[in-house]
Design a protein around this motif. Structure first.
Motif, PDB file in Angstrom:
ATOM      1  N   PHE A  17     -39.566   5.640  17.104  1.00  0.00           N
ATOM      2  CA  PHE A  17     -40.504   4.568  16.749  1.00  0.00           C
ATOM      3  C   PHE A  17     -40.247   4.176  15.293  1.00  0.00           C
ATOM      4  O   PHE A  17     -40.053   5.033  14.452  1.00  0.00           O
ATOM      5  N   ILE A  24     -39.808   7.548  13.318  1.00  0.00           N
ATOM      6  CA  ILE A  24     -40.336   8.798  13.882  1.00  0.00           C
ATOM      7  C   ILE A  24     -39.595   9.063  15.184  1.00  0.00           C
ATOM      8  O   ILE A  24     -39.610   8.233  16.095  1.00  0.00           O
ATOM      9  N   ALA A  26     -39.797  10.558  18.340  1.00  0.00           N
ATOM     10  CA  ALA A  26     -40.809  11.141  19.231  1.00  0.00           C
ATOM     11  C   ALA A  26     -40.155  11.991  20.311  1.00  0.00           C
ATOM     12  O   ALA A  26     -40.707  13.003  20.725  1.00  0.00           O
ATOM     13  N   SER A  45     -48.106  21.002  21.923  1.00  0.00           N
ATOM     14  CA  SER A  45     -49.179  20.622  21.017  1.00  0.00           C
ATOM     15  C   SER A  45     -49.191  19.113  20.814  1.00  0.00           C
ATOM     16  O   SER A  45     -48.249  18.407  21.196  1.00  0.00           O
ATOM     17  N   SER A  46     -50.252  18.643  20.207  1.00  0.00           N
ATOM     18  CA  SER A  46     -50.408  17.219  19.936  1.00  0.00           C
ATOM     19  C   SER A  46     -49.233  16.730  19.091  1.00  0.00           C
ATOM     20  O   SER A  46     -48.832  17.392  18.137  1.00  0.00           O
ATOM     21  N   GLY A  47     -48.660  15.593  19.474  1.00  0.00           N
ATOM     22  CA  GLY A  47     -47.540  15.036  18.736  1.00  0.00           C
ATOM     23  C   GLY A  47     -46.181  15.520  19.203  1.00  0.00           C
ATOM     24  O   GLY A  47     -45.147  15.103  18.661  1.00  0.00           O
ATOM     25  N   SER A  48     -46.149  16.377  20.233  1.00  0.00           N
ATOM     26  CA  SER A  48     -44.858  16.918  20.676  1.00  0.00           C
ATOM     27  C   SER A  48     -44.060  15.933  21.531  1.00  0.00           C
ATOM     28  O   SER A  48     -42.890  16.170  21.816  1.00  0.00           O
ATOM     29  N   GLY A  49     -44.710  14.857  21.984  1.00  0.00           N
ATOM     30  CA  GLY A  49     -43.960  13.824  22.713  1.00  0.00           C
ATOM     31  C   GLY A  49     -44.330  13.657  24.169  1.00  0.00           C
ATOM     32  O   GLY A  49     -43.685  12.894  24.895  1.00  0.00           O
ATOM     33  N   LYS A  50     -45.391  14.326  24.612  1.00  0.00           N
ATOM     34  CA  LYS A  50     -45.763  14.297  26.036  1.00  0.00           C
ATOM     35  C   LYS A  50     -46.092  12.881  26.522  1.00  0.00           C
ATOM     36  O   LYS A  50     -45.593  12.448  27.556  1.00  0.00           O
ATOM     37  N   SER A  51     -46.950  12.190  25.787  1.00  0.00           N
ATOM     38  CA  SER A  51     -47.347  10.845  26.224  1.00  0.00           C
ATOM     39  C   SER A  51     -46.157   9.896  26.205  1.00  0.00           C
ATOM     40  O   SER A  51     -45.991   9.075  27.125  1.00  0.00           O
ATOM     41  N   THR A  52     -45.340  10.005  25.183  1.00  0.00           N
ATOM     42  CA  THR A  52     -44.153   9.148  25.101  1.00  0.00           C
ATOM     43  C   THR A  52     -43.280   9.342  26.336  1.00  0.00           C
ATOM     44  O   THR A  52     -42.812   8.377  26.944  1.00  0.00           O
TER      45      THR A  52
END
Ligand code: ADP
Ligand code: MG
Length: 234
Positions: A17, A24, A26, A45-52
């Motif tokens: 991104f 960044i 991701a 954890s949060s920010g590890s890229g799951k949603s992406t």
């Protein structure tokens, strides 16, 4: 039983991104094979890229490099009508239930298929699905009259009404307490299994993840561990 599942393969998938100093990364080279009909949990954890990762599989965004295949089709290459057709074959469940506040539970579930099905047919299928998730007595309730767990069960019914071969769920239990989380997961998996759908879900809750056939762990945009669980096998 209808077998209606999709397999998904990610090879060397990266997603950046922004650009230059603001860039960044991701996803930094994701390799993953989700076999047809399996339920796979992505934890991290949060920010590890799951949603992406889920967005790329769903064709909501495209990778910076690497390839994503769904049933052998290169998702990143899809444009226009073929991309719309891909998205139509998927069910999405989000952390925020995203129901339409002015519509009843039944009407919310019919929304995705109304353009393609008769009103009577859509209402019949929606009623069947809501019965499967234990809400037959709440068909006419507005979202505001339902608990969080009930709202998410409506969202699950809505996600599955088009009989998608792949269900993508991003933190589906993130707004629920552990008891409701367990019940909602159980129903989502049961309805998906009954239709044979593949499930790819992101969660940071180990109890939720352990219910799946396989758990893969992400860290800093990469899959760092993946194993077969010893949970119940179909
Ligand atoms: P997770 O779902 O595991 O919490 P995300 O996939 O949301 O992780 O985010 C991974 C990384 O990418 C984070 O550093 C996040 O800030 C960043 N990111 C995600 N989406 C965007 C975006 N649209 N623009 C810029 N950065 C983003
Ligand atoms: Mg996320």
């Amino acid at each position: 039983f209808r077998m209606n599942a999709m397999d998904v393969t990610l090879e060397g998938v990266t997603k950046v991104f922004g650009s230059d100093e603001a860039a960044i990364a991701a996803l930094r080279g994701v390799e993953l094979v989700v076999t047809s009909g399996s339920h796979v949990a992505v934890v991290g954890s949060s920010g590890s890229g799951k949603s992406t990762l889920l967005h790329l599989v769903g064709g909501l965004d495209s990778p910076s490099s690497g390839s994503i295949h769904a049933d052998g089709v290169d998702v990143a290459s899809l444009r226009g009508r073929r991309l719309v057709a891909h998205r139509r074959r998927l069910g999405f469940v989000f952390q925020a239930f995203n129901l339409i506040p002015s519509l009843s539970a039944l009407e919310n579930v019919t929304v995705p298929v109304l353009p393609y099905a008769s009103r009577a047919g859509a209402r019949k299928r929606a009623t069947e699905l809501l019965a499967e998730v234990g809400l037959l007595d709440r068909l006419d309730a507005l979202p505001s009259q339902l608990s969080g767990g009930q709202q998410q069960r409506v969202a699950i019914a809505r996600a599955l009404i088009g009989d998608p071969p792949l269900l993508l769920a991003d933190e589906p239990t993130g707004n629920l307490d552990s008891e409701n989380a367990d019940a909602v997961m159980g129903m989502m998996q049961q309805v998906a299994r009954r239709r044979g759908a593949t499930v790819l879900l992101a969660t940071h809750d180990p109890d939720v993840a352990q219910r799946c056939d396989r758990v893969v762990t992400m860290r800093d945009g990469m899959i760092v561990a993946g194993e077969l669980t010893v949970g119940p096998v179909r």
